[in-house]
Design a protein around this motif. Structure first.
Motif, PDB file in Angstrom:
ATOM      1  N   PRO A   1      -6.971   0.370 -13.928  1.00 35.21           N
ATOM      2  CA  PRO A   1      -6.121  -0.810 -13.775  1.00 35.21           C
ATOM      3  C   PRO A   1      -5.654  -0.946 -12.328  1.00 35.21           C
ATOM      4  O   PRO A   1      -5.981  -0.111 -11.484  1.00 35.21           O
ATOM      5  N   SER A   2      -4.858  -1.957 -12.049  1.00 33.69           N
ATOM      6  CA  SER A   2      -4.357  -2.200 -10.704  1.00 33.69           C
ATOM      7  C   SER A   2      -3.125  -1.338 -10.428  1.00 33.69           C
ATOM      8  O   SER A   2      -2.077  -1.524 -11.049  1.00 33.69           O
TER       9      SER A   2
ATOM     10  N   ASN B   1       0.839  -1.196   0.000  1.00 33.32           N
ATOM     11  CA  ASN B   1       0.000   0.000   0.000  1.00 33.32           C
ATOM     12  C   ASN B   1       0.875   1.247   0.000  1.00 33.32           C
ATOM     13  O   ASN B   1       1.843   1.345   0.772  1.00 33.32           O
ATOM     14  N   HIS B   2       0.538   2.209  -0.856  1.00 30.66           N
ATOM     15  CA  HIS B   2       1.256   3.482  -0.937  1.00 30.66           C
ATOM     16  C   HIS B   2       2.747   3.292  -1.239  1.00 30.66           C
ATOM     17  O   HIS B   2       3.563   4.145  -0.903  1.00 30.66           O
TER      18      HIS B   2
ATOM     19  N   ALA C   1       1.490   7.448 -10.862  1.00 31.46           N
ATOM     20  CA  ALA C   1       0.791   8.670 -11.266  1.00 31.46           C
ATOM     21  C   ALA C   1      -0.096   8.422 -12.479  1.00 31.46           C
ATOM     22  O   ALA C   1      -1.256   8.834 -12.517  1.00 31.46           O
ATOM     23  N   VAL C   2       0.444   7.737 -13.502  1.00 30.61           N
ATOM     24  CA  VAL C   2      -0.339   7.482 -14.710  1.00 30.61           C
ATOM     25  C   VAL C   2      -1.536   6.587 -14.407  1.00 30.61           C
ATOM     26  O   VAL C   2      -2.650   6.807 -14.903  1.00 30.61           O
ATOM     27  N   THR C   3      -1.335   5.581 -13.575  1.00 35.93           N
ATOM     28  CA  THR C   3      -2.414   4.639 -13.264  1.00 35.93           C
ATOM     29  C   THR C   3      -3.535   5.310 -12.484  1.00 35.93           C
ATOM     30  O   THR C   3      -4.718   5.202 -12.844  1.00 35.93           O
ATOM     31  N   ASN C   4      -3.166   6.001 -11.410  1.00 34.64           N
ATOM     32  CA  ASN C   4      -4.185   6.525 -10.488  1.00 34.64           C
ATOM     33  C   ASN C   4      -4.806   7.828 -10.950  1.00 34.64           C
ATOM     34  O   ASN C   4      -5.986   8.080 -10.688  1.00 34.64           O
TER      35      ASN C   4
ATOM     36  N   LYS D   1      -7.452   5.386 -14.107  1.00 38.27           N
ATOM     37  CA  LYS D   1      -8.590   5.105 -13.222  1.00 38.27           C
ATOM     38  C   LYS D   1      -9.734   6.085 -13.451  1.00 38.27           C
ATOM     39  O   LYS D   1     -10.896   5.785 -13.170  1.00 38.27           O
ATOM     40  N   THR D   2      -9.402   7.266 -13.975  1.00 37.25           N
ATOM     41  CA  THR D   2     -10.445   8.240 -14.319  1.00 37.25           C
ATOM     42  C   THR D   2     -11.084   7.908 -15.660  1.00 37.25           C
ATOM     43  O   THR D   2     -12.308   8.017 -15.826  1.00 37.25           O
ATOM     44  N   LEU D   3     -10.251   7.486 -16.617  1.00 36.30           N
ATOM     45  CA  LEU D   3     -10.760   7.206 -17.957  1.00 36.30           C
ATOM     46  C   LEU D   3     -11.486   5.873 -18.049  1.00 36.30           C
ATOM     47  O   LEU D   3     -12.349   5.691 -18.929  1.00 36.30           O
TER      48      LEU D   3
END
Length: 499
Positions: A114-115, A43-44, A78-81, A85-87
């Motif tokens: 995505p994860s 996590n984090h 950064a790209v994932t979250n 996750k928005t798109l």
């Protein structure tokens, strides 16, 4: 096309449910607690930060692997979250899809696709492995375990994990040129020459600048202790430093000139030494004394050893011809440059870097100093060797410095006959963004805004607005033009020979 996407989406969903059913059918056991704890440890990014800290304890490639792993992880996260996750909003698995003892609680509320855990895990492992394959191989099972744990605990669908893992791998590949490993510095090379042996300082005249940053009342006493037979003149603020240096060079019986002070003081002493054909002994002292470091006399013990045995080498000197004043009645001056000169924001950058270096170390101090200097700074318009540029920094080094980027630190050869010319320009569009991005990614040396060259003569004209010039740390205002040339092997300086 829309029907094709819907069909593909249904196919992925059917495959996800099929795989989750097989995970659900696995018997319970200690492995459930293991995967739950492994998932929570990531996590984090806590797991990867801890791994990077352990790797950073070993200098060299492990430390570089840790840095690249963290950079790749940060980009992947950064790209994932923030972006995907928005798109790609998607509901996570429901409790009925897995046994209750296996299902993570509380379940994350963000989009399942995505994860982020998988993206960070793969990015760190691949990023570190690109630098040090052995470390990457050791991290691969851990990263795979974290990725699988997200399905095992019901936090993600398998396709979420697959997509996140692919994003992590892409982030590692994308950032592989960021903060590249600097090539090793060349070996130190000297052109050795003969110089008078000065046991006890006999025949040595030393000038001590009391305005040097590290001067104390004990400085002259300590120098007299190691050079009991030397003539030592401590120059106080109310005295003319240049005149006192000339007097020391002309003192009866003087066979060598010594100097204690910063870069500017050493440069003035070098000019006197060349004029009077005397070897120069540079003693460690002053606020900054780069020449003593490059000459190998960075400690008093080294300086005493070289002077006592008459060990010396030859160095080039830079000749800086400065034009100041009004265009109709210019004032000309000629200065001796031993180290560096600069126009633009470079002096501000160096000052900030030196202030931050004790707390942050050289690399990080350089990054922070660059951001602070250029975030609010403005470029100067200069004509350099006949070409007009908007310039953040115009830097001229007497000799080839390393590393070959925005922060030269080390000069292994003192008589290579060249001027090291570096410019960071603002001629390109989005100049400030380009500059800050290249600083952030450690790619200043390869950026289009950076221009590296070597020359034996350089001329810089300020045009209608006079510029501020720094030569070996000494600032000159109101400069209309400056020209640099090289005098080959004009200075003999004491330097200890390798044993």
């Amino acid at each position: 096309m829309q029907s094709t996407w819907r069909g593909s989406h249904r196919w992925i969903s059917r495959l996800d449910r099929y795989l989750v059913r097989h995970v659900s059918d696995l018997p319970g056991g200690n492995h459930d607690a293991f995967f739950r704890r492994l998932s929570a440890s990531a996590n984090h990014g806590k797991l990867w930060i801890a791994a990077a800290a352990a790797m950073a304890a070993f200098p060299g490639r492990p430390r570089r692997a840790a840095l690249h792993g963290l950079i790749a992880q940060a980009v992947a996260s950064a790209v994932t979250n923030v972006v995907f996750k928005t798109l790609l909003p998607r509901a996570r698995p429901l409790p009925e899809h897995l046994p209750v003892f296996r299902f993570v609680h509380p379940q994350p509320t963000s989009s399942s696709m995505p994860s982020g855990h998988s993206a960070s895990a793969v990015a760190f492992a691949v990023g570190a492995g690109l630098v040090q394959p052995v470390i990457g191989a050791a991290l691969a099972p851990v990263a795979a375990g974290v990725a699988y744990s997200r399905v095992h605990t019901g936090a993600h669908w398998p396709s979420d994990v697959f997509f996140g893992s692919a994003l992590g791998a892409c982030a590692a590949l994308l950032t592989r040129t960021w903060w590249p490993v600097r090539p090793p510095f060349p070996d130190v090379a000297r052109t050795w020459t003969t110089a008078p042996e000065l046991p006890g300082g006999l025949g040595l005249s030393i000038v001590v600048n009391t305005l040097g940053g590290s001067f104390t009342e004990e400085t002259a006493t300590a120098l007299q202790g190691v050079f009991p037979d030397a003539h030592i003149n401590s120059v106080h603020p109310d005295q003319d430093l240049l005149r006192e240096i000339r007097h020391a060079a002309e003192h009866p019986g003087t066979r060598a000139l010594g100097v204690w002070g910063g870069d500017g003081t050493v440069g003035a002493a070098a000019a006197a030494a060349v004029e009077h054909s005397l070897p120069l002994l540079v003693l460690p002292g002053g606020t900054l004394n780069h020449f003593a470091r490059d000459a190998g006399t960075g400690s008093l013990k080294e300086a005493v050893a070289a002077a006592s045995k008459g060990e010396a080498a030859l160095a080039d000197v830079g000749i800086v011809t400065v034009e100041r004043g009004l265009a109709g009645s210019p004032e000309m001056a000629q200065l001796t440059m031993l180290n560096t000169s600069s126009v633009g924001l470079y002096p501000n950058f160096v000052r900030r870097r030196e202030q931050l270096q004790p707390a942050l170390g050289k690399p990080l101090a350089g990054v922070v100093a660059m951001f602070r200097t250029f975030a609010a700074g403005t470029p100067s318009t200069l004509t350099i060797d006949g070409r007009r540029h908007k310039v953040w920094i115009a830097y001229v080094g007497r000799g080839r410095y390393y590393p070959r980027d925005h922060a030269p630190l080390f000069r292994p050869v003192m008589d290579d006959g060249v001027l090291d010319v570096r410019m960071i320009t603002a001629d390109e569009s989005f100049a400030r963004l380009r500059l800050l991005w290249s600083v952030l990614t450690g790619t200043v040396a390869t950026s289009r805004i950076t221009h590296l060259s070597e020359a034996t003569r350089v001329r810089i004209d300020a045009g209608g607005s006079p510029m501020a010039l720094a030569v070996d740390g000494e600032a000159l205002a109101g400069v209309r033009s400056v020209e640099y040339t090289v005098r080959r092997r004009a200075l003999a300086y004491y330097s200890p020979q390798p044993r």
